[in-house]
Design an enzyme around this catalytic site. Structure first.
Site, PDB file in Angstrom:
ATOM      1  N   SER A   1       0.835  -1.270  -0.083  1.00 40.23           N
ATOM      2  CA  SER A   1       0.045   0.090   0.097  1.00 40.23           C
ATOM      3  C   SER A   1       0.702   1.217   0.107  1.00 40.23           C
ATOM      4  CB  SER A   1      -1.062   0.013   1.264  1.00 40.23           C
ATOM      5  OG  SER A   1      -0.013  -0.234   2.319  1.00 40.23           O
TER       6      SER A   1
ATOM      7  N   HIS B   1       1.416   4.740   4.145  1.00 45.19           N
ATOM      8  CA  HIS B   1       0.704   5.506   3.342  1.00 45.19           C
ATOM      9  C   HIS B   1       1.201   6.800   2.825  1.00 45.19           C
ATOM     10  CE1 HIS B   1      -2.944   2.572   4.090  1.00 45.19           C
ATOM     11  NE2 HIS B   1      -1.854   1.863   3.826  1.00 45.19           N
TER      12      HIS B   1
END
Length: 242
Positions: free
Chosen positions: A133, A188
């Protein structure tokens, strides 16, 4: 033919096959299948199994920096893998056509690296961190860089709709990360910012004259800047608690 259709056709002609996105998806799925073959639980792999396969964990990563990258192709179960690959398949193919396959790979790797580095200050400081991610957020960051810095070279309708959907995805994902203890928001954010920064340096493939004139030089500059930044961040990594 509308401006959006003409733009999409020219991108597809410039990058007919999004082989880099496909290769990354295949690599992630292959690693997950290999883990299953060694007895790892498909839905909830145990911590030791993730560590054995290369998870990011500060006390180990400070001595084994390769974990910064191996962690980006590991996933904590089928749901984690499926969601990440779904987002990558959607955003990755667009970004690959925006920047070309090799520059896309560069963005992906840089974002994965800085996502893992950022995690060392937060989630991976005391627990394992895995997943693509961070790199995927970097891909989204690269799209946002194009949408905000080269919007005059994009069809207005396409730019507006993509900008809204990308910002909604980022906002929702970060919000969920802040309220969920199991989501590594540091990775992230690290991936998002580094992907945006790398893409600002690189030349977009839809700006063909600029791409042809300076893509190689800009890629070298992006690699150099990433290496210097990674070295500086690495020097600031916290000392593991005994």
């Amino acid at each position: 033919m509308s401006a959006e259709e003409d733009f999409a056709a020219r991108l597809a002609q410039a990058t007919p096959r999004t082989w880099a996105t496909q290769a990354i998806v295949v690599a992630n799925v292959a690693i997950w299948l290999a883990m299953l073959a060694t007895g790892t639980d498909p839905m909830r792999p145990d911590v030791q199994s993730l560590i054995d396969w290369g998870a990011n964990l500060l006390p180990l990563t400070v001595d084994q920096p390769w974990r910064l990258m191996t962690a980006t192709i590991l996933h904590a179960g089928l749901v984690h893998l499926g969601f990440n690959m779904w987002v990558l398949w959607d955003a990755g193919r667009i970004a690959e056509r925006f920047y070309g396959s090799l520059q896309f790979l560069l963005i992906y790797l840089i974002s994965g690296l800085f996502g893992s580095l950022a995690s060392l200050f937060f989630a991976a400081r005391t627990g394992v961190s895995v997943g693509a991610s961070g790199a995927i957020f970097g891909v989204v960051g690269a799209l946002l860089a194009a949408l905000f810095t080269k919007q005059s070279k994009l069809p207005p309708g396409l730019a507006a709709s993509m900008r809204s959907s990308m910002l909604l995805f980022v906002g929702y994902s970060l919000f969920m990360g802040f309220i969920s203890s199991f989501i590594d928001n540091a990775a992230h954010i690290g991936g998002l910012l580094s992907g945006f920064a790398a893409a600002v340096i690189l030349a977009e493939r839809f700006d063909w004259e600029e791409y042809r004139r300076s893509a190689v030089q800009r890629s070298i500059l992006a690699i150099g800047a990433a290496m210097v930044a990674a070295f500086l961040v690495w020097k600031m990594v916290p000392v593991p608690v005994a």
